[in-house]
Design an enzyme around this catalytic site. Structure first.
Site, mmCIF file in Angstrom:
data_model
loop_
_atom_site.group_PDB
_atom_site.id
_atom_site.type_symbol
_atom_site.label_atom_id
_atom_site.label_comp_id
_atom_site.label_asym_id
_atom_site.label_seq_id
_atom_site.Cartn_x
_atom_site.Cartn_y
_atom_site.Cartn_z
ATOM 1 N N GLU A 246 4.743 10.745 -6.181
ATOM 2 C CA GLU A 246 5.574 10.679 -5.844
ATOM 3 C C GLU A 246 5.897 11.219 -4.613
ATOM 4 O OE1 GLU A 246 8.807 10.580 -5.240
ATOM 5 O OE2 GLU A 246 9.914 11.543 -6.920
ATOM 6 N N CYS A 280 14.383 12.752 -2.951
ATOM 7 C CA CYS A 280 13.515 11.995 -1.900
ATOM 8 C C CYS A 280 14.350 11.096 -2.428
ATOM 9 C CB CYS A 280 11.899 11.374 -2.742
ATOM 10 S SG CYS A 280 12.005 11.997 -4.502
ATOM 11 N N GLU A 377 11.112 11.330 7.373
ATOM 12 C CA GLU A 377 11.785 12.062 6.253
ATOM 13 C C GLU A 377 12.289 12.896 7.009
ATOM 14 O OE1 GLU A 377 11.631 12.613 1.361
ATOM 15 O OE2 GLU A 377 9.694 12.904 2.095
#
Length: 475
Positions: A246, A280, A377
């Site tokens: 992940e 996230c 990100e």
């Protein structure tokens, strides 16, 4: 003097033999609170040996017994809530009330789900697919699982790792982040009082320790929650082992002009700055219909400036600090590196007068799809705003990043919402909300966000292997 932390191996705490140390710092104050070892090969070997010994018996335990152990651990977590909250607060600076609600209470609930899921594994029914032969499927635990957890939600991520793995009958060697080890060690101690020795092992260390876990010959599977870079490293070092990755996200929130823009803006800021944006699935990209752009930005700024952070009393904060000095510098560098056409309409700085790594809620307009701030990100309380003229353009902007973990669409048009839930290329799509998770539903993404599912029965299946058994009806 700061406490020196130890590994938890074979049901007890043991000092590490590794040569290095890491200073654990409270990000709300910048003060050192513990010294954590950087475990070496001998420490990792000892943990895997303990896990292998325990697996011999644990894999034979019936699902009902595994369920009882997991339920007992959930009870223990609730009974030691204050200890877990304080341990994690020292390492993250998160508001203690949020840790208690979002990680301790939620984590206990998730373990109770996994306890039930232990008894619900499914497979094909026995049948004759070839004349004279009966076939059926066994679901079996994969073995010893190497698990690497991140620093953003230390306790919850540890529970997401060990819960489904133990429910399926595996044993684990878990490494928490070097910056946030303490709540995981409390969890390990509680598990050690319930599970057989060696079922749950925790090894402290940094990336070098993580590589030792992923490369270890006794690891049947590697599970990581972390960055794309970390996922790529795990995929390279794990070889032919099964991996569960992940790897973060860049979640869009697609907003149409037929909604209450003030209410939506307030929600988007909350979902974008929760845990200082270190989530996230957090809202990071606001995509808004052209006709509503200016009004929504006005409401976003008002909501951001009303958000509280940086207070010495964490009970007065809506979110805490960024986790560590290196991450703070990385977020700051992304803001300082904005192209000239981008405009910071609020925030963009360290919270004035704060001793820790607190960063202001930040809203940025004027960005273009190719900008790094849109594509990469940030993992901070930072939202960019882009406008679109049509549904097709909205979808192209939303899907036009390498991440594919989470997204949302905000509209009063039910047919439009259905189209977007179909066409948004993300592992989770929310409609008129965002960020909310339940134990019964899967969490996981596509593309660079990795593969595999956390939560739900799908997570337990991730930690099983499927074996075909065929019997000749007559000998």
């Amino acid at each position: 003097m700061a406490e020196r932390l130890q590994n938890f191996i074979g049901g007890r705490f043991v000092p590490a033999e590794g040569a290095g140390d890491y200073e654990v710092v409270d990000p709300a104050t910048g003060e050192m609170v513990a010294v954590s070892p950087i475990s070496g090969a001998a420490d990792v070997d000892a943990a895997f040996e303990a896990a292998e010994r325990a697996f011999t018996d644990w894999k034979q335990v019936t699902p009902s017994v595994r369920q009882k152990h997991l339920l007992a651990l959930a009870d223990a977590i609730e009974a030691h809530s204050e200890e877990l909250v304080q341990a994690q607060h020292r390492n993250t600076g998160q508001p203690r009330g949020i840790i208690a609600e979002e990680e301790v209470a939620a984590g206990a609930d998730q373990l109770r789900f996994f306890a039930g899921a232990a008894r619900m594994l499914e497979g094909r029914g026995a049948a004759e697919y070839m004349e004279g032969h009966t076939s059926y499927v066994r679901r079996e635990p994969v073995g010893v699982v190497a698990q690497i957890a991140p620093w953003n939600f230390p306790l919850m991520m540890a529970i997401w790792k060990i819960g489904p793995a133990l429910a399926a009958g595996n044993t684990v060697v878990l490494k928490p982040s070097e910056t946030t080890p303490e709540s995981t060690l409390v969890l390990a101690r509680l598990a050690g009082e319930i599970f057989p020795a060696g079922v749950v092992n925790v090894v402290l260390g940094d990336g070098s320790t993580g590589r030792l876990l992923t490369e270890h010959g006794s690891a049947a599977m590697v599970s990581l929650t972390g960055s794309v870079r970390a996922g790529e490293a795990v995929a390279a070092s794990a070889g032919l082992k099964r991996t569960h990755l992940e790897l973060g996200g860049k979640a869009p929130a697609v907003v149409f002009g037929d909604v209450d823009l003030a209410a939506v803006a307030k929600a988007l800021v909350e979902f974008g700055t929760f845990n200082a944006g270190q989530d996230c699935t957090a809202v990071t990209r606001v995509l808004v219909e052209e006709s509503a752009h200016d009004e929504l930005v006005e409401h976003l700024v008002a909501a951001a400036e009303a958000t509280r952070t940086g207070n010495v009393d964490d009970g007065l904060n809506d979110f805490g600090p960024l986790n560590n000095a290196r991450h703070f510098a990385a977020v700051q560098a992304k803001i300082e590196g904005l192209p000239g056409h981008a405009r910071i309409v609020t925030g963009g700085r360290r919270v004035e007068g704060s001793p820790g790594f607190f960063f202001e809620p930040t809203i940025i307009t004027g960005v273009e799809q190719s900008d790094a701030i849109v594509q990469e990100e940030v993992f901070g309380p930072v939202l960019t705003v882009q406008s679109f003229a049509s549904e097709q353009e909205a979808l192209e902007l939303a899907n036009g990043v390498e991440y594919a973990l989470a997204s949302s669409v905000w509209t009063a048009d039910g047919a439009r919402a259905m189209r977007f839930t179909r066409d948004l290329d993300f592992g989770c799509v929310w409609v008129n909300t965002h960020l909310l998770l339940v134990a019964e539903m899967p969490h996981g993404g596509f593309k660079a966000s990795g593969h595999g599912k956390d939560l739900s029965g799908y997570a337990v299946e991730e930690y099983t292997r499927v074996k075909h058994i065929m019997h000749a009806i007559e000998v």
